[in-house]
Design an enzyme around this catalytic site. Sequence first.
Site, PDB file in Angstrom:
ATOM      1  N   THR A   1     166.602   2.447 -31.293  1.00  0.00           N
ATOM      2  CA  THR A   1     166.910   3.870 -31.221  1.00  0.00           C
ATOM      3  C   THR A   1     166.261   4.519 -30.004  1.00  0.00           C
ATOM      4  O   THR A   1     166.749   5.532 -29.497  1.00  0.00           O
ATOM      5  CB  THR A   1     166.468   4.567 -32.516  1.00  0.00           C
ATOM      6  OG1 THR A   1     167.067   3.899 -33.628  1.00  0.00           O
ATOM      7  CG2 THR A   1     166.880   6.028 -32.550  1.00  0.00           C
TER       8      THR A   1
ATOM      9  N   TYR B   1     161.683  -8.188 -36.646  1.00  0.00           N
ATOM     10  CA  TYR B   1     162.820  -7.280 -36.810  1.00  0.00           C
ATOM     11  C   TYR B   1     164.107  -8.096 -36.847  1.00  0.00           C
ATOM     12  O   TYR B   1     164.502  -8.692 -35.841  1.00  0.00           O
ATOM     13  CB  TYR B   1     162.822  -6.301 -35.630  1.00  0.00           C
ATOM     14  CG  TYR B   1     163.872  -5.213 -35.635  1.00  0.00           C
ATOM     15  CD1 TYR B   1     164.645  -4.937 -36.760  1.00  0.00           C
ATOM     16  CD2 TYR B   1     164.071  -4.439 -34.498  1.00  0.00           C
ATOM     17  CE1 TYR B   1     165.598  -3.924 -36.737  1.00  0.00           C
ATOM     18  CE2 TYR B   1     165.009  -3.428 -34.467  1.00  0.00           C
ATOM     19  CZ  TYR B   1     165.770  -3.174 -35.591  1.00  0.00           C
ATOM     20  OH  TYR B   1     166.715  -2.166 -35.561  1.00  0.00           O
TER      21      TYR B   1
ATOM     22  N   LYS C   1     160.972  -6.110 -40.778  1.00  0.00           N
ATOM     23  CA  LYS C   1     161.986  -5.064 -40.892  1.00  0.00           C
ATOM     24  C   LYS C   1     163.321  -5.774 -41.081  1.00  0.00           C
ATOM     25  O   LYS C   1     163.891  -6.321 -40.148  1.00  0.00           O
ATOM     26  CB  LYS C   1     162.016  -4.169 -39.649  1.00  0.00           C
ATOM     27  CG  LYS C   1     163.039  -3.038 -39.766  1.00  0.00           C
ATOM     28  CD  LYS C   1     163.126  -2.197 -38.499  1.00  0.00           C
ATOM     29  CE  LYS C   1     164.192  -1.115 -38.683  1.00  0.00           C
ATOM     30  NZ  LYS C   1     164.439  -0.353 -37.433  1.00  0.00           N
TER      31      LYS C   1
END
Length: 314
Positions: free
Chosen positions: A52, A140, A168
């Site tokens: 992001t 991740y 994650k």
Amino acid sequence: MDKRSRVDWRGYIPAMLTPFADDGALDPARLGSHLEWLAAEGMHGLVIGGTTGEWTSLSPAERRDLFRLVGDQMKGRLPLIAGCTSYTPGESIDLARHAKACGFDGILLTPPPYIRPSDSEIVDFYRMVSDANVLPICVYNWPPGTGIDMTPDLLGRLAALDGVVAIKQSTGRLDQFVKTFFALRDTVRVFGFSMDEHGLTLLHAHDGDGTMGAGGILGRDQPDFYNHLWRGDLDAARACGAKDRLILDQWYTPDLVGRFGSGPAALKAGFRLLGQPLGGVRLPLRDVDADGLAAIAETLRQAGKLSRPLERVA
């Protein structure tokens, strides 16, 4: 002490946007204001320079500048996790060392994108970063960005590495998330809980860790999902989670790809509508068009964040 207890990461930790000036340069002033807003809204930590945060558009020097600016302002105030995804373990280790010097508490790391390494090569990559012993690692799993949906078995191999303290799990498959959680929750922290009835049930019954969400666009409602849950007020948590689901369902496809363009573009458009300009996205990404902006405004209206008529915000 078990590995998961080495860090205190829990709750709603947004992957924050990287603010740019109108000319496209990194904007320290907008960054500073945005950091203060996120802290005032009660975020439980911050991921810096992740997906992001448009890390793919940042030069190596800009990534370091971003970590320095954030660390100078926020170290010791909230857990700080640096996005250190790179093509080689050496690059990730160098970024992790810089993040540590800036006061960060851990790093977020996908497998190297584009090259599609095998399971054994992925383990080797993380082992090299782990053996460098710089900062605690959050693995991740990000299939839209890497082209690899790491299985619970592979994530288990990574969780066994000494430097890995969290995962994650951003798979689009609920069954894979649940398998990961129950297999690894006693070893590492697991993030990725949906803020809906599925996630609420798992969190309430089995004390899960949290969500590393995109941007914190809803402000206090997103960390309050967890604050209410921890206090035992499930109805209040459910109400906050319903607003988060509006964002996921209306702005993203089920496999977490943006409906109006990239995720950062939609979130930056949303913040602009809410009076917090963070600049546009960098090429090759595009800012959302007028139709996308109207849809984003309608979502924010439904979430109670925007009250102006749509014809006036477009």
